[in-house]
Scaffold this motif. Structure first.
Motif, PDB file in Angstrom:
ATOM      1  N   LEU A   1       0.833  -1.199   0.000  1.00 52.12           N
ATOM      2  CA  LEU A   1       0.000   0.000   0.000  1.00 52.12           C
ATOM      3  C   LEU A   1       0.870   1.252   0.000  1.00 52.12           C
TER       4      LEU A   1
ATOM      5  N   GLY B   1       2.506   1.838  -3.419  1.00 54.83           N
ATOM      6  CA  GLY B   1       1.562   2.347  -4.409  1.00 54.83           C
ATOM      7  C   GLY B   1       1.260   3.816  -4.203  1.00 54.83           C
ATOM      8  N   ILE B   2       1.000   4.204  -2.963  1.00 50.71           N
ATOM      9  CA  ILE B   2       0.693   5.603  -2.667  1.00 50.71           C
ATOM     10  C   ILE B   2       1.918   6.488  -2.884  1.00 50.71           C
TER      11      ILE B   2
ATOM     12  N   SER C   1     -12.957  -0.663  -1.287  1.00 52.92           N
ATOM     13  CA  SER C   1     -11.704   0.076  -1.437  1.00 52.92           C
ATOM     14  C   SER C   1     -11.315   0.126  -2.903  1.00 52.92           C
TER      15      SER C   1
ATOM     16  N   HIS D   1      -8.252   0.478  -3.724  1.00 48.73           N
ATOM     17  CA  HIS D   1      -6.916  -0.121  -3.756  1.00 48.73           C
ATOM     18  C   HIS D   1      -7.030  -1.643  -3.745  1.00 48.73           C
TER      19      HIS D   1
ATOM     20  N   TRP E   1      -3.795   0.114 -10.034  1.00 47.99           N
ATOM     21  CA  TRP E   1      -3.893   1.238  -9.121  1.00 47.99           C
ATOM     22  C   TRP E   1      -4.534   2.463  -9.770  1.00 47.99           C
TER      23      TRP E   1
END
Length: 261
Positions: free
Chosen positions: A140, A143-144, A197, A199, A219
């Motif tokens: 996570l 990806g962010i 979500s 994500h 994503w």
């Protein structure tokens, strides 16, 4: 409860990315419109199997972390109003919206964010430790961080890529801190709702991952991309990629909609 509509909550539709290599402005475009239609159609399909039906509450997290990612509060306002316009225009009656503003009312936005983190947030050291030791948390974070790094790279011309990467790592941790606080806040407000979500989620997660529109990147979201229509299908791509392919922008009522080949 039996006999009641199924309520889903989806933290999503924050604001457009400020990176104009990815997006074409601050307002929702065809990407958001198609994604919202998809969500409404999902509710209609559930209604065909379960007569009380389903509702999706879109919990916009734009106000939660926009100050961290170079998006102004005015841009968040314009985007949110654009989303509400689409819901009205397309009669998407299964969808409703919720944001920090709806809960806190007329107080400064910075105070809203401070209260959210104070009451529902974890410390940054705890989040950093989890990213080190938990595979899903690390995925996570990566990806962010990738999204934030790409968006901020266009803003910090005087810094090297490594300097921007280090800076945006810290921003990514803070975004996760606030996003997690927002998730806990939403869970408190809507304890019986099913969590969705945007994500990717690991198997067995308390959230159900959902992909809003087709893309080569799992994503990808409408607020980090534009829609490219190639004559057969709609695909989320970076604006720069659409232009490199020779696609032309399409406007509807003098507002950008999508790219077409």
């Amino acid at each position: 409860q039996v006999g009641q509509p199924i309520q889903f909550v989806l933290p999503a539709f924050p604001a457009k990315s400020p990176n104009l290599d990815k997006t074409a402005g601050v307002l929702p475009d065809l990407g958001e419109r198609l994604a919202l239609r998809f969500l409404d159609q999902l509710c209609q399909k559930i209604s065909a199997l379960y007569s009380p039906g389903a509702q999706i509450l879109i919990c916009s997290d734009g106000r939660v972390f926009n100050d961290l990612v170079n998006v102004t509060d005015k841009a968040v306002d314009a985007y949110a109003e654009g989303i509400r316009c689409i819901l009205r225009e397309d009669l998407l009656v299964s969808l409703t919206t919720f944001a920090l503003d709806d809960y806190f009312g007329a107080i400064p936005y910075a105070v809203m964010r401070e209260k959210l983190v104070k009451d529902y947030g974890e410390t940054l050291p705890l989040i950093k430790e989890r990213v080190k030791t938990d595979g899903a948390a690390k995925a996570l974070f990566n990806g962010i961080h990738r999204f934030i790094y790409e968006d901020q790279l266009v803003s910090y011309h005087a810094m090297s890529k490594n300097q921007v990467k280090n800076l945006t790592k810290e921003i990514a941790y803070s975004v996760i801190q606030r996003s997690n606080a927002w998730s806990r806040f939403v869970e408190k407000c809507f304890p019986d709702a099913v969590r969705l979500s945007i994500h990717p989620q690991p198997f067995g997660s308390e959230k159900l991952g959902i992909m809003l529109l087709k893309s080569k990147d799992v994503w990808a979201t409408p607020w980090h991309r534009v829609v490219l229509y190639d004559g057969r299908e709609h695909l989320l791509v970076r604006k720069k990629e659409a232009e490199t392919l020779g696609a032309k922008p399409v406007f509807v009522h003098d507002q950008f909609s999508h790219y077409a080949l």
